[in-house]
Write an enzyme that holds these catalytic residues in place. Sequence first.
Site, PDB file in Angstrom:
ATOM      1  N   ALA A 179      -9.217  11.538   4.458  1.00  0.00           N
ATOM      2  CA  ALA A 179      -8.460  12.347   4.525  1.00  0.00           C
ATOM      3  C   ALA A 179      -7.411  11.087   3.339  1.00  0.00           C
ATOM      4  O   ALA A 179      -6.691  12.378   2.803  1.00  0.00           O
ATOM      5  CB  ALA A 179      -6.920  11.096   5.492  1.00  0.00           C
TER       6      ALA A 179
ATOM      7  N   HIS B 161      -0.336   9.235   2.625  1.00  0.00           N
ATOM      8  CA  HIS B 161      -0.739   8.511   2.011  1.00  0.00           C
ATOM      9  C   HIS B 161      -0.512   8.513   0.526  1.00  0.00           C
ATOM     10  O   HIS B 161      -0.561   9.773   0.017  1.00  0.00           O
ATOM     11  CB  HIS B 161      -2.054   8.275   2.518  1.00  0.00           C
ATOM     12  CG  HIS B 161      -3.196   7.907   3.728  1.00  0.00           C
ATOM     13  ND1 HIS B 161      -2.489   7.459   4.740  1.00  0.00           N
ATOM     14  CD2 HIS B 161      -3.200   9.531   4.106  1.00  0.00           C
ATOM     15  CE1 HIS B 161      -2.977   7.369   5.806  1.00  0.00           C
ATOM     16  NE2 HIS B 161      -3.323   9.399   5.586  1.00  0.00           N
TER      17      HIS B 161
ATOM     18  N   ASN C  48      -8.763   3.929   8.186  1.00  0.00           N
ATOM     19  CA  ASN C  48     -10.059   4.067   7.448  1.00  0.00           C
ATOM     20  C   ASN C  48      -9.892   4.970   6.105  1.00  0.00           C
ATOM     21  O   ASN C  48     -10.675   3.980   5.065  1.00  0.00           O
ATOM     22  CB  ASN C  48     -10.866   5.132   8.231  1.00  0.00           C
ATOM     23  CG  ASN C  48     -10.921   4.807   9.729  1.00  0.00           C
ATOM     24  OD1 ASN C  48     -11.680   3.494  10.135  1.00  0.00           O
ATOM     25  ND2 ASN C  48     -11.080   5.668  10.371  1.00  0.00           N
TER      26      ASN C  48
END
Length: 267
Positions: A120, A218, A188
């Site tokens: 991601a 993020h 992750n």
Amino acid sequence: MTLTVAIGGLGAIGLDVARALDRGVDGLRLIAVSARDKDRARANVAGFAAPPAVVDLPELAQADIVVEAAPAAVFEQIAGPAIAAGRIFVPSSVGALLPRMHLVEQARATGARIVVPTGALLGLDAVRACAEGAVDSVTIESRKPPKGLVGAPYLDQHGIDVLAVTAPTVIFEGNAFDAAAGFPANVNVAAALALAGIGPQRTTVQIWADPGVTRNIHTIRVEAAAARLTMTVENVPSEANPRTGKLTPLSVLACLRGLTSTLKIGS
């Protein structure tokens, strides 16, 4: 040459990847899958053009490439046999790899490869390039809707009711190693960043529960001799599993294509 693929886990990530492989990817052929509910797995692949075998986790190692897309609790049951057999192992639960770096040493001995998808995140190529020189710091700030954090061991251990959060709240700040242990289904991205850059102990992670966002956001900041990087990605959560994003299975698929493509873009 065609490489065979097996997938451990048929949830939000694994099933999407399996469907894409069944539709056809040059140089790859899906031959086996595994899931906790085998009857449901058989039903999920029954309509495939070439239905793969539904097998136990250790049997996935019969394939040239083994993709892990399962809960972190069974990570080693998939990784261990694949690495022992010298296969290419593609983990989705990258956070589960951090406390199991002995698997990297084992892969070196057996000739296996561990290929971590970007997942991601974005900009891992740039982070890896910076890490070839001097790097002062690497940080990642992750903001998620509270429901996307439910079930994390860290929350249970500290008595945090994340669904009661009514304003943006920092619920964790520490290094990537501790973040992976406390939030195995959520960070992750931080684990992949740590492996690409300066390691889990030096990579700083901040996790926010933010009821005002609808996406998994993020932001990466890198201070290095070669460059200063600031990158933000806003991922749409998966309807099947809000702890992961829709970009993750696409990243795994792109990673698999890169293993056989004649032209590969990026380092």
